[in-house]
Design an enzyme around this catalytic site. Structure first.
Site, PDB file in Angstrom:
ATOM      1  N   GLU A  44     -51.941 -42.035   0.274  1.00  7.32           N
ATOM      2  CA  GLU A  44     -53.218 -42.511  -0.283  1.00  7.32           C
ATOM      3  C   GLU A  44     -53.061 -43.046  -1.706  1.00  7.32           C
ATOM      4  O   GLU A  44     -53.705 -42.577  -2.640  1.00  7.32           O
ATOM      5  CB  GLU A  44     -54.254 -41.380  -0.211  1.00  7.32           C
ATOM      6  CG  GLU A  44     -54.555 -40.973   1.230  1.00  7.32           C
ATOM      7  CD  GLU A  44     -55.563 -39.849   1.371  1.00  7.32           C
ATOM      8  OE1 GLU A  44     -55.700 -39.044   0.428  1.00  7.32           O
ATOM      9  OE2 GLU A  44     -56.237 -39.786   2.428  1.00  7.32           O
ATOM     10  N   VAL A  45     -52.199 -44.042  -1.838  1.00  7.59           N
ATOM     11  CA  VAL A  45     -51.954 -44.658  -3.148  1.00  7.59           C
ATOM     12  C   VAL A  45     -53.048 -45.711  -3.355  1.00  7.59           C
ATOM     13  O   VAL A  45     -52.844 -46.916  -3.178  1.00  7.59           O
ATOM     14  CB  VAL A  45     -50.542 -45.255  -3.223  1.00  7.59           C
ATOM     15  CG1 VAL A  45     -50.239 -45.741  -4.647  1.00  7.59           C
ATOM     16  CG2 VAL A  45     -49.500 -44.204  -2.813  1.00  7.59           C
TER      17      VAL A  45
END
Length: 485
Positions: free
Chosen positions: A152-153
């Site tokens: 979840e960058v």
């Protein structure tokens, strides 16, 4: 339907310590229980509970003390005595909120308003990540496997430096992601050649076979596919496994969930939802080609969705779910035998924590059972119609509307009845809250108990308190003799 038991490989219990970190004595008991329930490893996400030193000292928790170096070693000693491998998880790209929430490190964010994503262009950021890894690895003697996160960058590519980089021909967000993760993984392997390096897979899912093959990750990392859905798409997940495997990423892991994935503010864990998730993962394992050899599965137990969100279910509320999920993996189904193993191991009448009967004197209690019972009772009260919808009841809507309150013109007889009912509910609530607090501080820091109560009780109790105060103000206007002397 019965499936083959989970194939050979680790069954890791995830400890998410970024919220409600157990007191060390309770954590030792939990580790022993995890072993009894069928786990053979721990995936430990320390976040701000790790005793970072030197320039990283500011990363340690301030609401309560981080674990000491001796306590971190004791966690490993207890795990080792029970045959459990310890795998630390250190975020190195996304979900670095606990690091970059500090203003002195804010310059390392990809964009100013996203605290979690590291700017991949800053050498200082890479040095920071490698120093975090160094301190964690050195405090885990004999470490075999390390998880570097990288899920979840968010907003990657939105920073000004990234926009300049992406303006060059052939540069993409995928390549930007891969360049940072490959650099971190290579540096980790150079520093500790014996280490296996795991990473979350979600940022890889949309990449083509050719991109993955040329990514530089082959031989460096072991992707961990996570999906916590009770209706997990088996065919799609098997296709992902096949894509990774054919691209050369042949050592793969799965990640399921036993708590902390139902809703961001859940306080009680439902077992069946999580058992269903594990049944789907058993289908995946049974459907995958024989060439795909899963290294293991991490049963995640999220305590927060991220560092700054509210607390999810506390561990005692999720132990029946964890036991059920582990037994489902061991038996290949949640059979009567598996269910019996859970109820006997924990000394409970039902695998659903909401339905288990109150323990009697002399009953064997699993670690934290008393707190689980009290939280279930308190949550039931908080969710009752009388409590949650008090302002919508007939008397409040009929005789104490905002119109009445603003003008301080009310029917004293009825508003006094409203106040009496609200006060009675608040009294019952306060009694249950104090019982929960008293039990919770035995297992968790005082700050955790205070946070849990403010987050889960405050939103329900505040409107009732406000009504009682406003009624008092109105009654003083209407019936002066009721004014405090």
């Amino acid at each position: 339907m019965k499936f083959p038991p989970w194939p050979k490989g680790k069954k890791l219990v995830h400890l998410d310590l970024k919220g409600a970190p157990p007191r060390i004595e309770y954590l030792h008991k939990l580790i022993e229980l995890f072993s009894q329930l069928g786990a053979d490893g721990l995936l430990v996400e320390y976040e701000d509970m790790f005793p970072y030193g030197g320039e990283l000292n500011l990363l340690q928790a301030t609401a309560h003390p981080a674990y000491s170096r001796e306590e971190v070693l004791s966690i490993q000693d207890v795990a080792k005595s029970k045959g459990l491998e310890v795998i630390p998880l250190v975020q190195t790209f996304g979900h670095m909120e606990f690091v970059m929430k500090h203003q002195s490190l804010g310059r390392l964010r990809e964009v100013a308003h996203c605290l979690g994503t590291l700017n991949p262009h800053r050498e200082e950021g890479v040095r920071l990540v490698m120093e975090m890894l160094r301190q964690v690895v050195e405090l885990h003697p004999g470490l075999q496997t390390l998880h570097i996160g990288a899920d979840e960058v968010y907003l990657l590519g939105e920073g000004e430096e990234s926009k300049l980089w992406l303006a060059s021909p052939g540069h993409t967000v995928e390549k930007l992601f891969l360049s940072h993760v490959t650099r971190v993984a290579k540096a980790a392997k150079e520093a500790w050649p014996h280490l296996n390096v795991i990473m979350w897979d979600d940022m890889l899912r949309g990449m083509s076979h050719d991109t993955l093959k040329a990514s530089g990750l082959v031989g460096l990392v072991q992707p961990m596919l996570w999906d916590y859905n009770p209706t997990l798409d088996v065919d799609n997940t098997v296709s992902l496994l096949e894509k990774y495997h054919s691209a050369g990423l042949s050592e793969l892991w799965a990640a399921s969930s036993f708590k902390g994935s139902t809703s961001v503010h859940s306080s009680v864990t439902g077992t069946q939802r999580h058992v269903d998730n594990h049944l789907q993962w058993l289908k995946v394992a049974a459907s995958a080609p024989a060439a795909i050899n899963l290294q293991g599965i991490a049963l995640t137990g999220w305590q927060r969705y991220d560092h700054l969100s509210v607390l999810c279910e506390l561990m005692p509320l999720a132990l029946p779910s964890l036991a059920a999920c582990l037994q489902t993996l061991i038996h290949g189904q949640f059979s009567a035998e598996a269910q019996s193993k859970v109820t006997k191991s924990l000394g409970i009448s039902s695998v659903e924590v909401e339905a288990m009967q109150r323990a009697s004197a002399g009953d064997s209690l699993f670690a934290g059972r008393r707190l689980a019972e009290l939280v279930v009772e308190l949550t039931s009260l908080l969710n009752s119609e009388d409590m949650r919808y008090f302002e919508s009841n007939m008397f409040v809507r009929g005789w104490f509307t905002p119109y009445h309150r603003q003008r301080k013109m009310v029917n004293p007889l009825i508003t006094m009845q409203i106040q009496s009912q609200a006060t009675m509910l608040l009294t019952v609530l306060e009694q249950k809250v104090e019982a929960v607090r008293g039990e919770m501080v035995l297992l968790y820091p005082d700050s955790t108990a205070q946070e849990w109560i403010e987050q889960h009780v405050g939103p329900v109790s505040a409107p009732l308190r406000r009504i009682t105060e406003e009624i008092t103000a109105c009654l003083v206007e209407m019936v002066p003799s009721l004014a405090p002397q």
